[in-house]
Design an enzyme around this catalytic site. Structure first.
Site, short mmCIF file in Angstrom:
data_model
loop_
_atom_site.label_atom_id
_atom_site.label_comp_id
_atom_site.label_asym_id
_atom_site.label_seq_id
_atom_site.Cartn_x
_atom_site.Cartn_y
_atom_site.Cartn_z
N HIS A 147 1.65 31.41 -63.48
CA HIS A 147 0.63 31.44 -62.44
C HIS A 147 0.03 30.05 -62.27
CE1 HIS A 147 -2.10 33.42 -59.75
NE2 HIS A 147 -3.17 33.10 -60.44
N HIS A 188 -2.33 27.13 -54.25
CA HIS A 188 -2.50 28.52 -54.63
C HIS A 188 -2.54 29.34 -53.35
CE1 HIS A 188 -3.46 32.16 -56.47
NE2 HIS A 188 -4.54 31.85 -57.16
N CYS A 197 -5.08 37.50 -56.49
CA CYS A 197 -3.99 36.56 -56.70
C CYS A 197 -2.72 37.18 -57.30
CB CYS A 197 -4.46 35.42 -57.59
SG CYS A 197 -6.04 34.74 -57.05
#
Lengths: 398, 321
Positions: free
Chosen positions: A293, A327, A160
């Site tokens: 994030h 995401h 990620c």
């Protein structure tokens, strides 16, 4: 670590290009931010027994040469690359220009074609065209082939934080004199494998995600691409171009804690943030905001919120845009780096989408309404499997 | 331009062993009949001291972790006193942990999307090996996993040089890892362009430091040299390819492929052979018949590996200090 890092030469941001569920380009994305409209979808573009919202791209993606066209991640990448090149006023690269290409991804790096694999298990003699497509789908190599460039290239698969890491690597290439221009960012498509994977880990929500919220219940997956054209100041001068934004710092640090969970006190993220501040020789007070994030998982948001509050104070403006995009895994750092540029450029942030109530375990709350922003610097933070933490510091210079 | 780095320690898990002295000895002898597949012996993947930490690890992670641990152990003195936050990690792999990946796909197909095993998913991502290495060695600097089917190792060394030069880290552990698996072996055997991607496995790791640190040799991925004592090539056919002319004059040219096989990480294994040649001060490996060779044995003080990708050369030059 922060004391021994050399001050970095800022790297110019020559252009940006982005596509996500928030919009097919920058104007559409800003419209989404202005309206606060979220559009999670409850139907998946492929068969799956898992019922969950996802954030899907609705855009006319470019048609690529046959061997590349079956890779949606690459089509998303080129959609964003073309925007970014146009934004940079670069129509082509001459043979003397060294162009670095650094792209982060997760899905494109693996053979994730379940319909093909299912058929292959029954009949191993079937056509292997999907495998050949996969072998051509190394994103950095493919972009270099399509644009006929020469220079360093790297496909980053750091989960990620890949997109943010790609910006850092590309910046270091320019600082090292290895290239004059770099195409950097991330791209990822929705994947049945990723959905099954994150579901198995128990971190996916069956509701639209609510980053940093008291009632957050996990992440939603999304797809997209975010690409920045980075350029050395010398090359920009030769081109006669001025820039309004630059990469003022990059920091990365590993938690060395757990395969999938962040360090509970966010020690790696703290170190990465401190590194960028040290590189730019500024204090936390100079940071206008952070694009966090913020995945809406219990662990990530708690750890990240603690660090932001600890370093910047409990009144500090920050948000997670994953409520608009989902995401996007390897794409997230590229997309959110661009959203950080947009926040500085436009001078405002939207309300952090999905957030309603402050969490007891997080000492800070994201933006609750449209928030005016003044300042030169902003950060984008990314946390990843394996305990990777990456932070990019962006500065507005004009 | 960024300077060369120094190699402080080497670790390798290969089809011909893990002990560097034993590997060197085998590289000095004729490889004999070539196996169809170059597998790492399972006996090499046992490490009782870390057995508990590795209980969920697969071959991909074990090969990478053990090679990384060996490189770290062999550079212990050179890393003494270096804070863990100042040691970076770069791992590169072309195919990644594909065996675990296919197992996860099997989980989905056999048991359903919502019943696939989380451990298989988390271990099927490319970065799993780096996570294990960072955890076991408590490495808290930047950690990166990359993927490329051809020049991943060269790009990783180049980035490590940049990190060291800019002070991002004082040490960088950089390595390549590939694994063999039945599904990819079967698939690759039917794709001519992929035949070199899935016939070998193993891992090679180097601990690097700045050029002013004493070590085994220097390494430079920035610029191809014009001359070299020893040129190590993964695929000898490149010497006959007019589209990929090698503009490096070599006193002798060898390949280590008959010992390590082909894989996306071949460059790392060619470099390993070249490093051991430097240590032995004589060329190891199999001389390439179509290349010029010296009439008398010559001392090897420097060596270069060579590959191309998209028509661009990628080299690693090493030299004794």
């Amino acid at each position: 670590m922060r004391d021994m890092a050399m001050p970095r030469t800022p790297v110019c941001i020559a252009g940006i290009g982005v596509v996500s569920a928030a919009g097919a380009d920058v104007p559409a994305t800003l419209n989404t931010f202005a309206t606060g409209r979220r559009n999670p979808s409850n139907s998946l573009p492929f068969e799956s027994t898992i019922a969950c919202p996802t954030f899907q791209v609705d855009a006319d993606l470019p048609v690529l040469p046959p061997r590349y066209n079956n890779c949606r991640s690459l089509r998303l990448t080129m959609h964003a690359v073309r925007q970014a090149l146009e934004d940079s006023a670069i129509s082509r690269f001459d043979s003397a220009t060294r162009v670095g290409i650094c792209i982060g991804t997760t899905v494109a790096s693996q053979l994730n074609n379940i319909p093909f694999y299912s058929a292959y298990r029954r009949d191993p003699d079937r056509s292997l065209d999907p495998v050949i497509d996969y072998l051509h789908a190394n994103l950095a190599r493919a972009v270099g082939d399509l644009l006929h460039t020469a220079g360093p290239r790297m496909t980053i698969v750091n989960a990620c934080s890949s997109g943010t890491d790609a910006i850092g690597v590309a910046s270091s290439w320019i600082n090292s004199g290895l290239c004059d221009i770099a195409i950097a960012g991330g791209a990822d498509e929705l994947s049945r494998v990723a959905i099954a994977g994150f579901w198995s880990l128990g971190v996916m929500s069956s509701q639209p995600c609510a980053p940093f919220d008291r009632d957050r219940s996990g992440l939603n997956l999304g797809e997209g691409a975010g690409i920045l054209i980075l350029e050395s100041a010398a090359h920009a001068q030769r081109r006669g171009k001025s820039h309004s934004f630059e990469i003022a710092g990059f920091g990365a640090a590993c938690d060395a804690h757990h395969l999938t969970a962040p360090h509970p006190e966010g020690r790696g993220l703290d170190a990465a943030i401190q590194t960028t501040l040290s590189q730019a020789k500024i204090t936390p007070k100079k940071i206008a905001f952070i694009n966090a994030h913020g995945t809406a998982t219990t662990d990530n948001d708690r750890a990240e919120g603690k660090v932001i509050s600890r370093i910047f104070g409990s009144d500090f403006p920050f948000l997670s845009t994953k409520g608009f995009t989902g995401h996007t895994l390897g794409a997230a750092g590229g997309i959110e780096g661009i959203f950080t540029v947009l926040g500085l450029r436009e001078g405002w942030l939207p309300a952090s989408p999905g957030f309603v109530n402050q969490a007891d375990d997080i000492p800070i709350a994201p933006t609750r309404a449209r928030t005016a922003i003044r300042g030169e610097y902003a950060m984008s933070t990314s946390l990843a499997f394996g305990g990777n933490n990456s932070v990019v510091l962006i500065r507005r210079i004009a | 331009m960024i300077p060369a780095a120094t190699i402080l320690g080497i670790g390798a898990v290969t089809p011909i062993g893990r002990d560097l002295t034993e590997i060197s000895r085998k590289l000095a002898t004729d490889p004999g009949p070539l196996p169809r597949l170059f597998r790492v012996n399972d006996d090499l993947l046992s490490e009782p001291n870390i057995a508990r930490s590795m209980r969920r690890a697969d071959r991909f992670i074990k090969m990478a972790t053990l090679a990384a641990l060996d490189a770290s152990t062999r550079s212990e003195n050179a890393c003494a006193g270096i804070p863990k936050e100042q040691i970076g990690l770069i791992v590169t792999s072309g195919l990644g942990p594909h065996c675990r990946g296919f197992k996860f796909l099997d989980d989905i197909l056999d048991h359903g999307d919502s019943d696939a095993l989380p451990t298989d998913f988390s271990h099927s991502v490319h970065g799993a090996a780096a996570s294990y290495i960072a955890g076991l060695l408590d490495l808290r600097g930047p950690s990166l996993t990359t993927t490329d089917f051809e020049i991943g190792f060269e790009q990783a060394v180049l980035l490590a040089q940049s990190w060291l030069h800019h002070g991002t880290c004082k040490r960088v552990l950089v390595g390549a890892v590939e694994e063999l698996g039945d599904t990819m072996i079967q698939m690759a055997s039917r794709i001519p362009a992929a035949k070199n991607l899935s016939s070998a496995e193993g891992a090679v790791f180097l601990m690097l430091g700045n050029s002013d640190v004493p070590g085994l040799a220097t390494i430079d991925a920035v610029s191809p040299p014009q001359k070299t004592d020893l040129l190590a090539i993964d695929d000898p056919a490149i010497l006959l390819d007019n589209n990929n002319p090698i503009s490096i004059t070599a006193r002798q040219t060898v390949t280590f492929t008959p010992y390590f096989g082909h894989s996306a990480g071949s460059s790392a294994f060619q470099l390993l052979g070249a490093l051991l040649s430097l240590a032995a001060r004589c060329p190891l490996g199999k001389p390439i018949a179509s290349a010029p060779q010296p009439t008398t044995p010559s001392i090897v003080d420097n060596a270069t590996t060579f590959r191309t990708s998209c028509g661009q050369p990628a080299t690693l030059r090493i030299a004794t200090r």
